[in-house]
Design a protein around this motif. Structure first.
Motif, PDB file in Angstrom:
ATOM      1  N   TYR A 173       1.048  -1.267   0.211  1.00  0.00           N
ATOM      2  CA  TYR A 173       0.108   0.076   0.114  1.00  0.00           C
ATOM      3  C   TYR A 173       0.737   1.217  -0.025  1.00  0.00           C
ATOM      4  CZ  TYR A 173      -3.848  -2.521   0.995  1.00  0.00           C
ATOM      5  OH  TYR A 173      -5.336  -3.927   0.603  1.00  0.00           O
ATOM      6  N   ILE A 174       1.985   1.264   0.858  1.00  0.00           N
ATOM      7  CA  ILE A 174       2.778   2.052   0.778  1.00  0.00           C
ATOM      8  C   ILE A 174       3.084   2.770  -0.261  1.00  0.00           C
ATOM      9  CG2 ILE A 174       4.955   3.321   1.481  1.00  0.00           C
ATOM     10  CD1 ILE A 174       4.156   1.339   4.248  1.00  0.00           C
ATOM     11  N   PHE A 175       4.159   1.295  -0.948  1.00  0.00           N
ATOM     12  CA  PHE A 175       4.577   1.943  -2.170  1.00  0.00           C
ATOM     13  C   PHE A 175       4.568   1.866  -3.705  1.00  0.00           C
ATOM     14  CE2 PHE A 175       7.508   0.732   1.376  1.00  0.00           C
ATOM     15  CZ  PHE A 175       8.492   2.292   1.449  1.00  0.00           C
ATOM     16  N   GLY A 176       3.104   0.850  -3.387  1.00  0.00           N
ATOM     17  CA  GLY A 176       2.581   0.898  -4.819  1.00  0.00           C
ATOM     18  C   GLY A 176       2.918  -0.064  -5.887  1.00  0.00           C
ATOM     19  N   ARG A 177       3.736  -1.258  -4.890  1.00  0.00           N
ATOM     20  CA  ARG A 177       3.736  -1.950  -5.485  1.00  0.00           C
ATOM     21  C   ARG A 177       4.118  -3.610  -4.819  1.00  0.00           C
ATOM     22  NH1 ARG A 177       7.450   2.862  -6.063  1.00  0.00           N
ATOM     23  NH2 ARG A 177       8.919   2.733  -7.580  1.00  0.00           N
ATOM     24  N   LYS A 178       3.974  -4.154  -6.108  1.00  0.00           N
ATOM     25  CA  LYS A 178       4.238  -5.690  -5.337  1.00  0.00           C
ATOM     26  C   LYS A 178       5.706  -6.112  -4.889  1.00  0.00           C
ATOM     27  CE  LYS A 178       1.023  -7.723  -9.480  1.00  0.00           C
ATOM     28  NZ  LYS A 178       0.948  -8.746 -10.422  1.00  0.00           N
ATOM     29  N   ILE A 179       5.380  -6.798  -3.262  1.00  0.00           N
ATOM     30  CA  ILE A 179       5.926  -7.191  -2.643  1.00  0.00           C
ATOM     31  C   ILE A 179       6.450  -8.843  -1.933  1.00  0.00           C
ATOM     32  CG2 ILE A 179       7.070  -6.570  -0.166  1.00  0.00           C
ATOM     33  CD1 ILE A 179       7.003  -4.431  -1.644  1.00  0.00           C
TER      34      ILE A 179
ATOM     35  N   GLN B  28      10.314   9.186  -1.001  1.00  0.00           N
ATOM     36  CA  GLN B  28      10.546   9.402  -2.956  1.00  0.00           C
ATOM     37  C   GLN B  28       9.588   8.382  -3.040  1.00  0.00           C
ATOM     38  OE1 GLN B  28      12.985  11.870  -4.974  1.00  0.00           O
ATOM     39  NE2 GLN B  28      14.519  11.448  -2.289  1.00  0.00           N
ATOM     40  N   TYR B  29       9.914   7.037  -3.045  1.00  0.00           N
ATOM     41  CA  TYR B  29       8.903   5.588  -3.673  1.00  0.00           C
ATOM     42  C   TYR B  29       7.160   5.594  -3.051  1.00  0.00           C
ATOM     43  CZ  TYR B  29      13.310   4.117  -5.394  1.00  0.00           C
ATOM     44  OH  TYR B  29      14.731   3.547  -5.884  1.00  0.00           O
ATOM     45  N   ARG B  30       7.035   6.466  -2.247  1.00  0.00           N
ATOM     46  CA  ARG B  30       5.614   6.614  -1.796  1.00  0.00           C
ATOM     47  C   ARG B  30       4.313   6.702  -3.037  1.00  0.00           C
ATOM     48  NH1 ARG B  30       6.746  11.766  -1.334  1.00  0.00           N
ATOM     49  NH2 ARG B  30       5.528  13.237  -1.568  1.00  0.00           N
ATOM     50  N   ASN B  31       3.607   5.555  -2.655  1.00  0.00           N
ATOM     51  CA  ASN B  31       2.008   6.178  -3.117  1.00  0.00           C
ATOM     52  C   ASN B  31       2.762   5.854  -4.917  1.00  0.00           C
ATOM     53  OD1 ASN B  31       0.202   6.898  -1.505  1.00  0.00           O
ATOM     54  ND2 ASN B  31       1.007   8.924  -1.402  1.00  0.00           N
ATOM     55  N   GLY B  32       3.707   4.713  -5.269  1.00  0.00           N
ATOM     56  CA  GLY B  32       4.318   4.174  -6.734  1.00  0.00           C
ATOM     57  C   GLY B  32       4.745   5.089  -7.196  1.00  0.00           C
ATOM     58  N   GLY B  33       5.494   6.148  -6.340  1.00  0.00           N
ATOM     59  CA  GLY B  33       6.601   7.183  -6.932  1.00  0.00           C
ATOM     60  C   GLY B  33       8.043   7.015  -6.949  1.00  0.00           C
TER      61      GLY B  33
END
Length: 432
Positions: free
Chosen positions: A164-170, A420-425
């Protein structure tokens, strides 16, 4: 406020043993260190509230969490009683064969119980959070290794929260739990004997395979607690086997790191800190190098009264060239990943997106000497965060000048690459 200071330099106090010293000496020193750090033991659990991520938080009063906490509490009491009883057996000269059978039986029952309650044969989990990945994210792989006392349910919660934080699959590599007390003992064995558990080897295999795969341009390794110990071993192996151009793909971010070292050597002699000829506390540098480390980006996030940090990152951070990467020391306590770190540093809204501001990221910088990062002696005011940086070409001064020119105060969010990676950035330098 944020505090920035160099990692290298003169230090007249007695330094910890080198992590390559005798394992028995290291183990004895670590046992002594754990006992000295017991003042911060409540810092593992506190604060119990708030729970900004609801059911994803470790202490949220859900049925699963309550059962997990009760079982871990019972296991801790039983394991402490077991260790004391073993010492009593030696004191009363119980035959060695009986002691051996007793130890084997207890460890076997403990392992079976933990397997049924917490652990799963499948040591690799994937996030299930409903997110929309951007096309460029398919060129990245994000890997997480959990810490002490985490079963597969809490691991799933952690990687979903990170997604949810980084908009990436973990991808979550499960470091299985044997109960908190036994896990701490395993930590001491891992970091003093460089003992690689199966999950450490799994994490290494996945990370190395991804780095070597031309499909991926970036590998992000996120570590928590005991996962920091495993991550430090993984990085040691990667540094020994992979070329510099491959290692440039790797970025590492840790929370509540329990490791006793974190290597990241200079690629050349340029930029290495040389001691002053007169032995003063002001180091002399050979000259700045922009990309001066093998792994370009390492960040450690720390709560000042977190027990694990007190005998981990905070104890070893000010040893010259021992703990590479920028360290953020936040005022307060708490060791749980979601509730005590991510909720405070990457606060989610009802829409499962990270708020564009929070108290931690808005704190301002204050520069202090690195020697002040010491357990018990580290004084962090409520409105300041201590930040370290060992790179001679670090951009702290440049950012401070730029912000002063723009009349914008320097804040944690300006220094945190992970933010800077938050929300898919992505960080600006990745867009080049």
């Amino acid at each position: 406020m944020v505090v920035a200071f160099p990692m290298e330099g003169g230090n007249r106090r007695k330094l910890p043993l080198a992590y390559t010293d005798s394992p028995l000496k290291l183990l004895w020193a670590d046992i002594h260190l754990v006992l000295k750090s017991l003042w911060s033991l409540p810092g593992i659990l506190q604060p119990l509230t708030p729970q900004n991520s609801d059911e994803l938080d470790e202490f949220y009063p859900s049925k699963v969490n309550v059962i997990t906490l009760l079982v871990q509490l019972c296991l801790s009491f039983c394991q402490i009683a077991f260790l004391l009883s073993v010492l009593a057996c030696f004191f009363f000269m119980v035959p060695a064969l009986w002691i051996f059978l007793y130890v084997v039986a207890f460890v076997w029952v403990n392992r079976i119980l933990c397997h049924l309650m917490f652990n799963t044969p499948d040591g690799i989990l994937k996030s299930k959070a409903a997110i929309e990945e951007r096309p460029e994210h398919k060129r990245e792989r994000w890997i997480f290794i959990n810490g002490v006392g985490v079963g597969h349910i809490w691991l799933q919660n952690s990687i979903d929260r990170l997604a949810y934080i980084f908009g990436r699959k973990i991808i979550g590599v499960h470091n299985p739990t044997d109960g908190v007390v036994f896990d701490i003992i395993e930590c001491l064995i891992q970091r003093n004997f460089t003992f690689a558990t199966p999950d450490t080897r799994d994490g290494y295999a996945i990370t190395k395979e991804t780095l070597l795969n031309p499909k991926y341009e970036k590998v992000v390794l996120i570590l928590h607690s005991q996962g920091g110990i495993e991550g430090s071993l993984i990085i040691d192996w990667l540094l020994a086997e992979l070329s510099q151009d491959i290692l440039r793909k790797l970025e590492v971010y840790t929370f509540g790191n329990a490791a006793n070292h974190f290597n990241n050597p200079f690629k050349s002699s340029l930029g290495i800190v040389q001691p002053s000829i007169r032995g003063s506390e002001s180091p002399e540098r050979n000259g700045p190098v922009q990309d001066d480390k093998s792994v370009l980006h390492i960040e450690h996030y720390v709560n000042a009264q977190d027990f694990v940090c007190v005998w981990g990152v905070l104890h070893f951070a000010n040893v010259p060239s021992r703990y590479m990467g920028r360290i953020f020391v936040r005022p307060g306590s708490g060791h749980q990943l979601n509730q005590h770190y991510l909720d405070a540093m990457f606060t989610l809204g009802p829409d499962k997106k990270v708020h564009e501001t929070n108290a931690f990221m808005e704190m301002k910088p204050k520069i202090v000497a690195y020697e002040k990062i010491r357990p018990k002696r580290t004084r962090v005011a409520k409105d300041e965060v201590l930040v370290t940086s060992e790179r001679p070409s670090d951009d702290l001064n440049r950012l401070a000048v730029e912000n002063q020119h723009n009349r914008t105060p320097l804040k944690v969010k300006h220094l945190s690459r992970l933010w800077q990676y938050r929300n898919g950035g992505s960080p600006l330098d990745d867009s080049k």
